[in-house]
Design an enzyme around this catalytic site. Structure first.
Site, PDB file in Angstrom:
ATOM      1  N   ASP A 171      -9.146  -0.003  -4.718  1.00 58.71           N
ATOM      2  CA  ASP A 171      -9.603  -0.004  -3.329  1.00 58.71           C
ATOM      3  C   ASP A 171     -10.946   0.725  -3.190  1.00 58.71           C
ATOM      4  OD1 ASP A 171      -9.475  -0.400  -0.584  1.00 58.71           O
ATOM      5  OD2 ASP A 171      -7.492   0.482  -0.341  1.00 58.71           O
ATOM      6  N   ASP A 178      -7.101  -6.717   5.649  1.00 58.92           N
ATOM      7  CA  ASP A 178      -6.004  -5.876   6.128  1.00 58.92           C
ATOM      8  C   ASP A 178      -5.301  -6.525   7.316  1.00 58.92           C
ATOM      9  OD1 ASP A 178      -6.003  -3.834   4.323  1.00 58.92           O
ATOM     10  OD2 ASP A 178      -7.296  -2.508   5.484  1.00 58.92           O
TER      11      ASP A 178
HETATM   12  C1  DGJ Z   1      -6.943  -0.186   2.564  1.00 55.84           C
HETATM   13  C2  DGJ Z   1      -6.246  -1.382   1.985  1.00 55.84           C
HETATM   14  O1  DGJ Z   1      -6.842  -2.556   2.402  1.00 55.84           O
HETATM   15  C3  DGJ Z   1      -4.783  -1.326   2.361  1.00 55.84           C
HETATM   16  O2  DGJ Z   1      -4.112  -2.470   1.894  1.00 55.84           O
HETATM   17  C4  DGJ Z   1      -4.187  -0.077   1.777  1.00 55.84           C
HETATM   18  O3  DGJ Z   1      -4.233  -0.130   0.383  1.00 55.84           O
HETATM   19  C5  DGJ Z   1      -4.937   1.151   2.299  1.00 55.84           C
HETATM   20  N1  DGJ Z   1      -6.349   1.024   2.063  1.00 55.84           N
HETATM   21  C6  DGJ Z   1      -4.416   2.392   1.633  1.00 55.84           C
HETATM   22  O4  DGJ Z   1      -5.154   3.508   1.954  1.00 55.84           O
END
Ligand code: DGJ
Length: 689
Positions: free
Chosen positions: A444, A512
Site C-alpha cells: 500500500d 477503496d
Molecule cells: C488503504 C487501502 O486501500 C485499504 O484497502 C486498506 O488496506 C487501508 N489502506 C489500510 O490502512
C-alpha cells in the site's frame, strides 16, 4: 517486424494489423511518417519524399511532424527533451547510427558529449517507445526527458478520452472534443495518483466496436505528465514521460545515464472495444507477471476488522472464509509494531507481540491447514512519527531543512532514494517473508509526496525518480528471493495503477470504493486499458460502510465483483447462515467462469449509464455475460443484449437454463436477461455446442 529502406533512413515497424514508420531527412531531422493500418516499405518511402508544407516565418514546418522534438532550433512545440549545461540550453543533435536487435530498433543521436537513443519495440500492435540518455560530456541538467512524442494523422474533429478520478472514485471515463492548445494530465504527487490514469485515447468517430482509436499509456509509478497538443494547423501530438514540471528531472554527471520509462502506443481500427482487447492482450503477454495463472479468490480483513485485529478473531474469519471457498486469506493493516490505529507503527514491520505473541507463523499455518494461501498488508515506503524507525532515523524521511514535515494520515514518506533506507526495507521485508509461509503481499501507499527534499543533495534532486526505481528494485528483489509470493499494488485504492507497477505486481486494488454500483463505472473505465485479470474487486457488507451506505443484495454485490478478480471483504462473522451458503454458491460459480473472465476477450455490451449495463467475456467455446440493472423505469422491459464474437452458424447452450440459442440470433436479436426492479444482476454462461 522491422524493415529498413536501402539508404538506411526510413524505418518501418509492423505488427499483426498496424505499422509505424519514421524517416530521417538529409538534414538529420527525424520525422514521423505513419502510424495506422499496415503499409509496405514502398508506402513509407513514398511518404518520406512528400515535401513538408511551406509556412510563413511564424510557424515551423517541423512542428507536429517530428518524432522527438528537442528544445532549440526551428521549433515552437513543447519539447520532449530539454537539457541545460552551465553554458547553454537546448539540443542540437546529429544522427550517429541505427541499430536493430530482433524486434527492437534504436536510433542514436549525439549532441557533443550527450548521446540520445530513441528505442522502438513492437509488441503485437503495441509500439513500446523509450529513450536513453548517456552523458559523456560535462555535467548537465535534464529539465525534461519525455519517453516519446506520438503524432496523429491529419484528421478533423479529434476526441480525447481520459480516465479521471479521486480517492474512492478512480478510473472514470471522460470523452470530449479536443480543441486548440494543450490538454495536460498527470501527477505531481510522487505516485501515479487517483486523479488520472496515465493513458489517453484519441479518435474522431469511433464507436465501441468500430473505427480508429489511438491510445498511449505510460509505464511509470511516480510523478508524470502527458500533454496532448492540437497545434495551430490542427495537427495533434501527444508527449509524455516521468515528472510533471519542466524544472529539473535529474542532474547527469559525466559518465551518468538515464533511461526513461516506456510510453506505449496502440492503433486499433476495432473501436474502443478493439483497442481495449489489444491493450489487455499486450499486458497479459508482456507486462503482468504470470498472467497465464488465474488469480485466487481472496478474503481481505480491512473492512471487516480495520485496526482492531487479533489472532483469534482472524482465525475465526479464516474459518468462515474457507467455508465459502476462499483460496487466499489476507490480513490487512494492524498486525505489526504498535499499529492499533493510523497514528503509530508504520515502519516497524514485525508482528505486534500483544496481537501475535508467536509471530505470524501460527496464523499462516492455520490458514494453510484450512486449505488457503496466506497474505499480509504492508506499506513499506511510509513511517509514522510514532514508530521505532522514526525515533531511530528522523533523517530518513523526505524533508526540507528547517521546514515543517507535512503529515497526511499521520505519516511521512521515507526517502527511498537513500541506500540505507532501501537496505533497511529489503532486510525487514525479506525477514518477514522468511518468517512465516506468506504467499501474498498487499503493498500500500497512503499519501502523496509533499516536502520531497533531501538535505545536502544538489538540485535537481534525484529523489523523485530514484524513489520509483527503488520501489521497482525492492519489488524485483523480493520477487526473485521469494518467487512463490504474489504482490498487489494498492495506493489508498487505485492510486498506483500503471504499466510500470503492473510489470511487477500480480493484481491491483482498484478502489477503496466497494459499493457494487459505483464499481461498475470504475470497472468500465479501468477496462478501457487494463484487463480483468489485474482488477481486484471485493464483495463487502451492505449497506456499504465505506462510502455511501447504499444497500444492495448479495447477488448484486457478487455479480459486480465477479467481473474482475473476485474477493470478499465483508465481516463474515456477521453474515447469516443463508448469506454464507449463498456466498459459497457464488464463489463456486466464479471458479467455474474464472478462466473466461481472467483470460478471455472483453466486450462491453452496454456502458453503466443508469439502466441496464453488461459485459461479455469470451474464451474459446465459453462465453460469460454479466448484466446489471441499476433501475427499471415505467415497467419497461429490459432490452435484449446483442452478443459479440459468436459464430453465427453455431449453437450455444445456456448452462443456467439448458436452453439452446443460435449464434446468429444472439448476435442480431440478442440475449434476454430477465432483470427487473432496482439493483438486479445476473451471470449467464454459454457454451458452444
Ligand atoms: C488503504 C487501502 O486501500 C485499504 O484497502 C486498506 O488496506 C487501508 N489502506 C489500510 O490502512
Amino acid at each position: 517486424m522491422l524493415e529498413i529502406s536501402d539508404n538506411g533512413r526510413t524505418w518501418l515497424l509492423t505488427g499483426p494489423t498496424s505499422s509505424y514508420a519514421v524517416h530521417l531527412t538529409d538534414a538529420d531531422e527525424l520525422l514521423h511518417l505513419h502510424w495506422g493500418p499496415r503499409i509496405a516499405l514502398a508506402d513509407a518511402e513514398a511518404l518520406a519524399v512528400r515535401p513538408l508544407p511551406e509556412y510563413w516565418p511564424f510557424e515551423s514546418p517541423l512542428d507536429g511532424r517530428e518524432e522527438y522534438p528537442v528544445e532549440g532550433g526551428p521549433r515552437f512545440v513543447r519539447p520532449a527533451l530539454s537539457v541545460r549545461t552551465e553554458e547553454r540550453r537546448g539540443t542540437e543533435w546529429g544522427f550517429e547510427r541505427y541499430e536493430s536487435d530482433g524486434d527492437e530498433l534504436r536510433l542514436r543521436f549525439r549532441d557533443d558529449g550527450l548521446t540520445v537513443t530513441l528505442h522502438y519495440r513492437m509488441r503485437g500492435d503495441v509500439v513500446e517507445r523509450w529513450v536513453t540518455l548517456d552523458n559523456q560530456g560535462p555535467a548537465l541538467e535534464l529539465l525534461r526527458a519525455d519517453s516519446a512524442t506520438w503524432t496523429l494523422p491529419d484528421r478533423e474533429d479529434w476526441r480525447l478520452s481520459q480516465l479521471h478520478g479521486r480517492w474512492g472514485a478512480e478510473s472514470r471515463l471522460a470523452r470530449a472534443p479536443l480543441t486548440y492548445g494543450e490538454k495536460v494530465i498527470g501527477s505531481r504527487r510522487g505516485h501515479t495518483g487517483h486523479q488520472h490514469l496515465p493513458w489517453v485515447a484519441l479518435d474522431t468517430d469511433a464507436t465501441e466496436e468500430r473505427g480508429e482509436v489511438y491510445g498511449c499509456a505510460l509505464g511509470w509509478s511516480g510523478s508524470w505528465r502527458i500533454a496532448v497538443a492540437q497545434l495551430p494547423d490542427a495537427r495533434v501530438q501527444i508527449t509524455g514521460g516521468a515528472g510533471y514540471d519542466d524544472s529539473g528531472l535529474l542532474r547527469l554527471a559525466p559518465g551518468e545515464s538515464f533511461t526513461t520509462p516506456v510510453f506505449a502506443g496502440l492503433w486499433s481500427d476495432g473501436g474502443f472495444g478493439g483497442a481495449s482487447r489489444a491493450w489487455h492482450a499486450y499486458q497479459r503477454a508482456y507486462v503482468i507477471p504470470n498472467a497465464d495463472q488465474d488469480r485466487p479468490v481472496l478474503f481481505n480483513s480491512w473492512e471487516a476488522t480495520e485496526f482492531d485485529i487479533s489472532e483469534e478473531q482472524q482465525s475465526l474469519l479464516a474459518r468462515r472464509a474457507a467455508a465459502i471457498g476462499v483460496e487466499l486469506f489476507v490480513v490487512d493493516d494492524g498486525w505489526f509494531g504498535t499499529r492499533t490505529s493510523d497514528r503509530a507503527g508504520l515502519g516497524d514491520w514485525t508482528p505486534n507481540p500483544d496481537r501475535f505473541p508467536s509471530g505470524l507463523k501460527p496464523l499462516a499455518e492455520y490458514v494453510h491447514a484450512l486449505g488457503m494461501q496466506f497474505g499480509i498488508w504492508v506499506e513499506p515506503e511510509m513511517v509514522n512519527p510514532d514508530s521505532e524507525l522514526y525515533r531511530a532515523h528522523p533523517d530518513w524521511v523526505q524533508h526540507q531543512t528547517g521546514r515543517k514535515r507535512t503529515e497526511f494520515r499521520n505519516q511521512l514518506v521515507l526517502n527511498l532514494a537513500r541506500d540505507d533506507v532501501q537496505e533497511y526495507l529489503w532486510k525487514q521485508l525479506d525477514e518477514l517473508l522468511s518468517s512465516a509461509p506468506i504467499d501474498y503481499v498487499k503493498w500500500d501507499f497512503n499519501r502523496c509526496f509533499t516536502d520531497a527534499g533531501w538535505p545536502g543533495e544538489p538540485y535537481p534532486q534525484r529523489l523523485w525518480v530514484d524513489h520509483v526505481h527503488a520501489l521497482y528494485g525492492l519489488l524485483d528483489r523480493l520477487r526473485a528471493a521469494h518467487p512463490g509470493v504474489a504482490f498487489e499494488s494498492c495506493s489508498g485504492g487505485g492510486g498506483r495503477i500503471d504499466l510500470g507497477v503492473l510489470g511487477r505486481t500480480d493484481q491491483v486494488w482498484t478502489s477503496d470504493n466497494t459499493d457494487p454500483l459505483d464499481r461498475l463505472a470504475i470497472q468500465h473505465g479501468f477496462s478501457q486499458l487494463h484487463p480483468a485479470r489485474a482488477m481486484a474487486a471485493w464483495v463487502t457488507d451492505s449497506p456499504n460502510a465505506m462510502l455511501n451506505h447504499r444497500a444492495s443484495s448479495l447477488r448484486f454485490r457478487f455479480v459486480s465483483a465477479m467481473a474482475g478478480v473476485l474477493g470478499v471483504g465483508g465481516d463474515l462473522t456477521r453474515w447469516t447462515e443463508e448469506e454464507l451458503a449463498e456466498a459459497r454458491e457464488w464463489v463456486t460459480r466464479y471458479k467455474e467462469i474464472r478462466p473466461v473472465v481472467q483470460r478471455g476477450d472483453l466486450y462491453r455490451l452496454r456502458a453503466p449509464r443508469g439502466g441496464l449495463s453488461a459485459v461479455q467475456y469470451t474464451l474459446g467455446d465459453e462465453t460469460v455475460v454479466f448484466a446489471w440493472l441499476q433501475a427499471q423505469s415505467f415497467g419497461e422491459p429490459v432490452p435484449a443484449l446483442r452478443l459479440r464474437a459468436l459464430d453465427p452458424t453455431a449453437s450455444y447452450e445456456c448452462l443456467e437454463t439448458g436452453e439452446v440459442h443460435r449464434g446468429a440470433v444472439l448476435a442480431h436479436h440478442g440475449l434476454r436477461v430477465g432483470l427487473r426492479g432496482d439493483l438486479d444482476a445476473t451471470v449467464i454462461r454459454l457454451r458452444r455446442i
